[in-house]
Design a protein around this motif. Structure first.
Motif, PDB file in Angstrom:
ATOM      1  N   MET A  10      15.179  12.008   9.835  1.00 56.24           N
ATOM      2  CA  MET A  10      14.009  11.083  10.407  1.00 56.24           C
ATOM      3  C   MET A  10      13.655  10.291   9.455  1.00 56.24           C
ATOM      4  SD  MET A  10      10.129  12.601  11.266  1.00 56.24           S
ATOM      5  CE  MET A  10       9.833  13.384   9.802  1.00 56.24           C
ATOM      6  N   GLU A  11      13.198   8.757   9.895  1.00 53.54           N
ATOM      7  CA  GLU A  11      13.088   7.871   9.172  1.00 53.54           C
ATOM      8  C   GLU A  11      11.671   7.365   9.752  1.00 53.54           C
ATOM      9  OE1 GLU A  11      15.277   4.320   7.464  1.00 53.54           O
ATOM     10  OE2 GLU A  11      14.387   3.502   9.410  1.00 53.54           O
ATOM     11  N   LEU A  12      10.616   6.923   8.895  1.00 52.50           N
ATOM     12  CA  LEU A  12       9.094   6.417   9.242  1.00 52.50           C
ATOM     13  C   LEU A  12       9.000   5.248   8.931  1.00 52.50           C
ATOM     14  CD1 LEU A  12       6.829   9.410   8.042  1.00 52.50           C
ATOM     15  CD2 LEU A  12       7.700   9.051  10.190  1.00 52.50           C
ATOM     16  N   LEU A  13       8.525   4.198   9.789  1.00 54.59           N
ATOM     17  CA  LEU A  13       7.825   3.044   9.654  1.00 54.59           C
ATOM     18  C   LEU A  13       6.492   3.065   9.142  1.00 54.59           C
ATOM     19  CD1 LEU A  13       8.782   0.030   9.733  1.00 54.59           C
ATOM     20  CD2 LEU A  13       8.409  -0.116  12.067  1.00 54.59           C
ATOM     21  N   VAL A  14       6.606   2.570   8.231  1.00 54.69           N
ATOM     22  CA  VAL A  14       5.101   2.363   7.549  1.00 54.69           C
ATOM     23  C   VAL A  14       4.468   1.077   7.516  1.00 54.69           C
ATOM     24  CG1 VAL A  14       3.653   3.222   5.513  1.00 54.69           C
ATOM     25  CG2 VAL A  14       5.574   4.467   5.955  1.00 54.69           C
ATOM     26  N   TYR A  15       3.383   0.833   8.087  1.00 60.70           N
ATOM     27  CA  TYR A  15       2.727  -0.560   8.255  1.00 60.70           C
ATOM     28  C   TYR A  15       1.567  -0.391   6.830  1.00 60.70           C
ATOM     29  CZ  TYR A  15       0.232  -4.636   9.571  1.00 60.70           C
ATOM     30  OH  TYR A  15      -0.086  -6.097   9.475  1.00 60.70           O
ATOM     31  N   LEU A  16       1.976  -1.267   5.932  1.00 65.43           N
ATOM     32  CA  LEU A  16       1.071  -1.411   4.825  1.00 65.43           C
ATOM     33  C   LEU A  16      -0.078  -2.401   5.058  1.00 65.43           C
ATOM     34  CD1 LEU A  16       3.886  -1.305   1.987  1.00 65.43           C
ATOM     35  CD2 LEU A  16       2.405   0.591   2.874  1.00 65.43           C
ATOM     36  N   ALA A  17      -1.184  -2.114   5.461  1.00 65.78           N
ATOM     37  CA  ALA A  17      -2.411  -3.091   5.581  1.00 65.78           C
ATOM     38  C   ALA A  17      -3.116  -2.986   4.227  1.00 65.78           C
ATOM     39  CB  ALA A  17      -3.390  -2.440   6.567  1.00 65.78           C
ATOM     40  N   ARG A  55      10.753   3.087   5.853  1.00 68.46           N
ATOM     41  CA  ARG A  55      10.880   1.495   5.861  1.00 68.46           C
ATOM     42  C   ARG A  55       9.569   1.078   5.818  1.00 68.46           C
ATOM     43  NH1 ARG A  55      12.917  -0.672  10.740  1.00 68.46           N
ATOM     44  NH2 ARG A  55      12.221   1.281  11.760  1.00 68.46           N
ATOM     45  N   PHE A  56       9.240  -0.135   5.561  1.00 65.98           N
ATOM     46  CA  PHE A  56       8.012  -0.867   5.298  1.00 65.98           C
ATOM     47  C   PHE A  56       7.863  -1.964   6.211  1.00 65.98           C
ATOM     48  CE2 PHE A  56       8.608   1.973   1.757  1.00 65.98           C
ATOM     49  CZ  PHE A  56       7.480   2.551   1.804  1.00 65.98           C
ATOM     50  N   THR A  57       6.740  -2.368   6.686  1.00 66.33           N
ATOM     51  CA  THR A  57       6.254  -3.714   7.317  1.00 66.33           C
ATOM     52  C   THR A  57       4.878  -3.755   6.889  1.00 66.33           C
ATOM     53  OG1 THR A  57       6.526  -4.988   9.241  1.00 66.33           O
ATOM     54  CG2 THR A  57       5.689  -2.609   9.670  1.00 66.33           C
ATOM     55  N   SER A  86       5.515  12.023   1.481  1.00 64.84           N
ATOM     56  CA  SER A  86       6.800  12.639   1.023  1.00 64.84           C
ATOM     57  C   SER A  86       6.586  14.314   1.602  1.00 64.84           C
ATOM     58  CB  SER A  86       6.860  12.759  -0.423  1.00 64.84           C
ATOM     59  OG  SER A  86       5.841  13.454  -1.103  1.00 64.84           O
ATOM     60  N   TYR A  87       5.262  14.836   1.578  1.00 64.39           N
ATOM     61  CA  TYR A  87       5.101  16.125   2.175  1.00 64.39           C
ATOM     62  C   TYR A  87       5.788  16.426   3.754  1.00 64.39           C
ATOM     63  CZ  TYR A  87       2.565  20.444   3.379  1.00 64.39           C
ATOM     64  OH  TYR A  87       2.193  21.690   3.718  1.00 64.39           O
ATOM     65  N   LYS A 109       6.660   0.754  -2.738  1.00 70.58           N
ATOM     66  CA  LYS A 109       7.981   0.372  -2.105  1.00 70.58           C
ATOM     67  C   LYS A 109       8.911   0.878  -3.185  1.00 70.58           C
ATOM     68  CE  LYS A 109       6.984  -3.258   1.046  1.00 70.58           C
ATOM     69  NZ  LYS A 109       7.115  -4.695   0.965  1.00 70.58           N
ATOM     70  N   GLU A 110       8.765   0.554  -4.457  1.00 67.75           N
ATOM     71  CA  GLU A 110       9.525   1.064  -5.444  1.00 67.75           C
ATOM     72  C   GLU A 110       9.679   2.405  -5.769  1.00 67.75           C
ATOM     73  OE1 GLU A 110       8.550  -1.550  -8.685  1.00 67.75           O
ATOM     74  OE2 GLU A 110       9.637  -3.139  -7.776  1.00 67.75           O
ATOM     75  N   GLN A 111       8.490   3.085  -5.811  1.00 70.55           N
ATOM     76  CA  GLN A 111       8.324   4.636  -6.121  1.00 70.55           C
ATOM     77  C   GLN A 111       9.011   5.263  -4.717  1.00 70.55           C
ATOM     78  OE1 GLN A 111       4.167   5.411  -6.180  1.00 70.55           O
ATOM     79  NE2 GLN A 111       4.217   4.319  -8.170  1.00 70.55           N
ATOM     80  N   ALA A 112       8.922   4.762  -3.495  1.00 74.87           N
ATOM     81  CA  ALA A 112       9.519   5.580  -2.363  1.00 74.87           C
ATOM     82  C   ALA A 112      11.042   5.576  -2.535  1.00 74.87           C
ATOM     83  CB  ALA A 112       8.908   4.932  -1.261  1.00 74.87           C
ATOM     84  N   GLN A 113      11.500   4.490  -3.055  1.00 68.72           N
ATOM     85  CA  GLN A 113      12.904   4.085  -3.226  1.00 68.72           C
ATOM     86  C   GLN A 113      13.467   5.004  -4.281  1.00 68.72           C
ATOM     87  OE1 GLN A 113      14.450   0.179  -4.202  1.00 68.72           O
ATOM     88  NE2 GLN A 113      16.160   0.680  -3.221  1.00 68.72           N
ATOM     89  N   LYS A 114      12.653   5.210  -5.420  1.00 68.21           N
ATOM     90  CA  LYS A 114      13.069   6.098  -6.390  1.00 68.21           C
ATOM     91  C   LYS A 114      13.025   7.643  -5.830  1.00 68.21           C
ATOM     92  CE  LYS A 114      11.540   3.294 -10.258  1.00 68.21           C
ATOM     93  NZ  LYS A 114      10.307   3.214 -11.340  1.00 68.21           N
ATOM     94  N   GLN A 115      12.298   7.866  -5.038  1.00 71.97           N
ATOM     95  CA  GLN A 115      12.160   9.222  -4.412  1.00 71.97           C
ATOM     96  C   GLN A 115      13.212   9.352  -3.407  1.00 71.97           C
ATOM     97  OE1 GLN A 115       7.987  10.613  -3.984  1.00 71.97           O
ATOM     98  NE2 GLN A 115       7.382   9.157  -5.584  1.00 71.97           N
TER      99      GLN A 115
END
Length: 146
Positions: free
Chosen positions: A1-8, A31-33, A142-143, A20-26
């Motif tokens: 499963m992948e989540l699309l996260v809107y960063l307002a 995916r971000f928009t 991440s939980y 984004k960098e922290q998510a990639q490291k983990q």
């Protein structure tokens, strides 16, 4: 499963890049928009598409119509919205994006310092989660994958 996260949220700091960098490291399947971060492009998109406008009010209205279209589509496709409110800037767009996400029944994670509790209390009350840092928001996401 992948989540699309809107960063307002405010566009004048590097919180998006850091998250984004922290998510990639983990190795999180995210995916971000988000909103157009190129301020000049955002301000001038109306005239780019619709042509020259006779005054600044109409120029702003043309740009906001196109930016609102973009935001509405991206918010509607997102799985979750993270709305970041910093202290330095008035983030009217962030509040509007968070309210739109709530209306669309999208889960919202609100990031705000405790000092901003009062002005954001109504949004905080509607959000699924209120945290004080982007790191806390990422830990909550991440939980989901445990």
């Amino acid at each position: 499963m992948e989540l699309l996260v809107y960063l307002a949220g405010e566009i004048h700091s590097s919180w998006r890049t850091q998250l984004k960098e922290q998510a990639q490291k983990q190795n999180l399947p995210l995916r971000f928009t988000g909103p157009m971060e190129d301020h000049q492009r955002s301000d001038h998109i109306g005239e780019e598409i619709l042509g020259s406008q006779p005054n600044n009010v109409l120029k702003d209205e043309a740009a906001s119509s196109i930016n609102n279209l973009r935001t509405q589509i991206l918010l509607s496709k997102s799985d979750v919205v993270i709305a970041y409110f910093g202290e330095q800037y008035k983030q009217w767009n962030s509040a509007m994006d968070a309210a739109t996400a709530i209306t669309l029944q999208k889960p919202v994670i609100l990031i705000r310092d405790e000092k901003l509790h009062h002005p954001l209390k109504e949004l905080a009350n509607k959000a699924q989660l209120v945290v004080q840092t982007p790191e806390q928001a990422l830990k909550a996401l991440s939980y989901i994958f445990e």
